[in-house]
Design an enzyme around this catalytic site. Structure first.
Site, PDB file in Angstrom:
ATOM      1  N   ASP A  15     -10.174  48.609 -17.827  1.00  0.00           N
ATOM      2  CA  ASP A  15     -11.416  48.881 -17.101  1.00  0.00           C
ATOM      3  C   ASP A  15     -11.774  50.360 -17.065  1.00  0.00           C
ATOM      4  O   ASP A  15     -12.905  50.749 -17.389  1.00  0.00           O
ATOM      5  CB  ASP A  15     -11.322  48.358 -15.659  1.00  0.00           C
ATOM      6  N   ARG A  96      -4.323  55.192  -2.111  1.00  0.00           N
ATOM      7  CA  ARG A  96      -5.722  55.577  -2.341  1.00  0.00           C
ATOM      8  C   ARG A  96      -6.096  56.917  -1.721  1.00  0.00           C
ATOM      9  O   ARG A  96      -6.713  57.752  -2.372  1.00  0.00           O
ATOM     10  CB  ARG A  96      -6.698  54.483  -1.870  1.00  0.00           C
ATOM     11  N   ASP A 125     -10.259  48.661  -1.945  1.00  0.00           N
ATOM     12  CA  ASP A 125      -9.995  49.962  -2.546  1.00  0.00           C
ATOM     13  C   ASP A 125     -11.261  50.808  -2.690  1.00  0.00           C
ATOM     14  O   ASP A 125     -11.228  52.016  -2.510  1.00  0.00           O
ATOM     15  CB  ASP A 125      -9.313  49.789  -3.914  1.00  0.00           C
ATOM     16  N   SER A 177      -4.075  40.628 -11.642  1.00  0.00           N
ATOM     17  CA  SER A 177      -4.507  41.995 -11.379  1.00  0.00           C
ATOM     18  C   SER A 177      -3.408  42.664 -10.559  1.00  0.00           C
ATOM     19  O   SER A 177      -3.025  42.172  -9.507  1.00  0.00           O
ATOM     20  CB  SER A 177      -5.837  41.958 -10.615  1.00  0.00           C
TER      21      SER A 177
HETATM   22  N1  ARG Z   1      -5.182  43.531  -1.198  1.00  0.00           N
HETATM   23  C1  ARG Z   1      -4.390  44.716  -1.246  1.00  0.00           C
HETATM   24  C2  ARG Z   1      -5.079  45.840  -0.523  1.00  0.00           C
HETATM   25  O1  ARG Z   1      -6.239  45.768  -0.307  1.00  0.00           O
HETATM   26  C3  ARG Z   1      -4.019  45.095  -2.655  1.00  0.00           C
HETATM   27  C4  ARG Z   1      -5.081  45.714  -3.468  1.00  0.00           C
HETATM   28  C5  ARG Z   1      -4.635  45.968  -4.860  1.00  0.00           C
HETATM   29  N2  ARG Z   1      -5.618  46.695  -5.607  1.00  0.00           N
HETATM   30  C6  ARG Z   1      -5.940  46.431  -6.865  1.00  0.00           C
HETATM   31  N3  ARG Z   1      -6.896  47.144  -7.381  1.00  0.00           N
HETATM   32  N4  ARG Z   1      -5.400  45.484  -7.569  1.00  0.00           N
HETATM   33  O2  ARG Z   1      -4.457  46.808  -0.167  1.00  0.00           O
END
Ligand code: ARG
Length: 406
Positions: A15, A96, A125, A177
């Site tokens: 991506d 993040r 995110d 993912s």
């Molecule tokens: N659901 C989790 C969170 O919001 C994991 C997110 C994982 N991010 C990703 N881009 N795959 O913290």
């Protein structure tokens, strides 16, 4: 004249690799790629850098932030035993804010006008990235190419082929993912979108299945100072290394698999898998040491702050004042968290089998024992119980006067 620049959080994956070209084409900007190592066990950082350049970035920066991540992002979360919905140790939510910090730094160093992330519009995110930038660098614009583009996997591949982008082809294409760092691994999508479907074994990497876990338990002694682990089995280690080591050892016993239905900030319930062997082992040990070292009222209040803290970090409010204020509370509370925990790692469990603290323990054998050397003055209990029960006794008498049943 050169085009304005935007710094993209670059993972090296499909991506963000095609997003470089897309932003050039649709946004008229040049892309500076920024890859941050937060202990995700990535391929060679130099290789990622080269990949970004091959995909059309005008510049590529890699940052080894493993120590910073452990010391400034994981450490406060551990002091707060932070787990969203009491289950998820905030893996992605912790990385993040750190990534944002570096994006902003690189943007300023390269004279960029904005920062970009590769998140979709359905997750948390995007919120963490953009709110972070709004706080740290309001002068920078946020770009969300993947959200705007609404890209599917196949479309991304087609786009890459059409434009001759050397898109990364991984030998083993994951049906999930994934996000990963030193505090754990997150797994979403594919078959997991059916919450009734049991997690397939191929979703896991950092933990063994309980069926394959060793038949012998393993013990580890973790020493804490001011709420942070400082040694394993007597061996002093820097925090990042200690986390990696306990993660490996606990994962080998199948500790730290989490399968949950999660409430995302954007209103979606989503099925998520996590593997957090090190985080689960350390939080379990840390909590236990608190039970030994924290005075009752403080311990009880701390538990209420912990939930709030996890929630605000999950919701992208890392850089806000409530986070700071709760951190100050957690710092103070963790002054008392000094001592050792013995953990047994066995068949998916990290079980505390011993706790001790020379300087801070509040367990008093003389008060607790039922032996002859008991120092607890039981005669005081009689008056205590009478006064403790007085409000209820008074109320109950009134209630009975009116012939009501209790
Ligand atoms: N659901 C989790 C969170 O919001 C994991 C997110 C994982 N991010 C990703 N881009 N795959 O913290």
């Amino acid at each position: 004249m050169s085009k304005p620049r935007v710094v993209l959080a670059y993972s090296g994956g499909l991506d963000t690799s095609v997003a470089i070209e897309w932003m050039k084409e649709h946004k008229g900007v040049d892309v500076v790629a920024c890859a941050v190592d937060v202990g995700q066990g990535v391929d060679d950082l130099d290789e990622i850098k080269q990949r970004a350049l091959d995909c059309g970035a005008v510049e590529a920066v890699v940052v080894d932030a493993r120590d910073e991540f452990a010391e400034q992002f994981v450490a406060p979360a551990l002091k707060a035993n932070a787990m969203y919905m009491n289950k998820y140790p905030l893996v992605s939510a912790l990385s993040r804010p750190l990534i944002v910090k570096h994006l902003v730094r690189v943007a300023r160093e390269t004279g960029a006008v904005g920062v970009a992330h590769g998140c979709t519009g359905k997750g948390n995110d995007q919120v963490r990235f953009e709110v972070g930038t709004m706080c740290l660098a309001p002068e920078l614009d946020n770009y969300a190419p993947i959200r705007e583009w609404g890209l599917s996997r196949d479309a991304a591949i087609d786009y890459g082929i059409e434009r001759n982008i050397p898109i990364p082809v991984t030998s083993k294409e994951s049906p999930y993912s994934i996000d990963e760092n030193a505090w754990g691994r997150t797994v979403e999508c594919g078959i997991l979108e059916d919450p009734w479907a049991a997690p397939p074994e191929d979703a896991f990497e950092r933990t063994v299945a309980i069926a394959d876990a060793p038949d012998e338990p393993e013990e580890v002694i973790i020493a804490f100072e001011n709420g942070l682990p400082v040694s394993l089995d007597g061996k002093q280690l820097p925090l990042a290394e200690l986390i990696a080591e306990i993660d490996r050892r606990a994962g080998a016993h199948g500790v730290g698999r989490i399968d949950m239905l999660e409430d995302r900030l954007v209103g979606i319930k989503s099925r998520e898998l996590y593997e957090c062997p090190g985080a689960i082992a350390l939080i379990t040990a840390h909590r236990e040491l608190e039970d030994l070292c924290l005075e009752q009222e403080l311990a009880e209040h701390k538990r209420t702050e912990e939930g709030r803290y996890a929630q605000l970090i999950y919701n992208g409010l890392w850089w806000g004042p409530l986070k700071k204020a709760i951190d100050a509370f957690m710092e103070e509370a963790n002054r008392y968290v000094n001592g050792e925990i013995r953990l047994q790692l066995f068949k998916g469990h990290a079980t505390v089998t011993g706790r001790r603290s020379e300087t801070s323990g509040l367990y008093n054998y003389d008060l607790a024992t039922y032996d002859a050397d008991d120092q607890f003055d039981q005669s005081l209990a009689e008056g205590f119980v009478k006064l403790w029960g007085l409000p209820l006794k008074t109320w109950a008498a009134r209630f009975r006067d009116q012939d009501q049943e209790l």
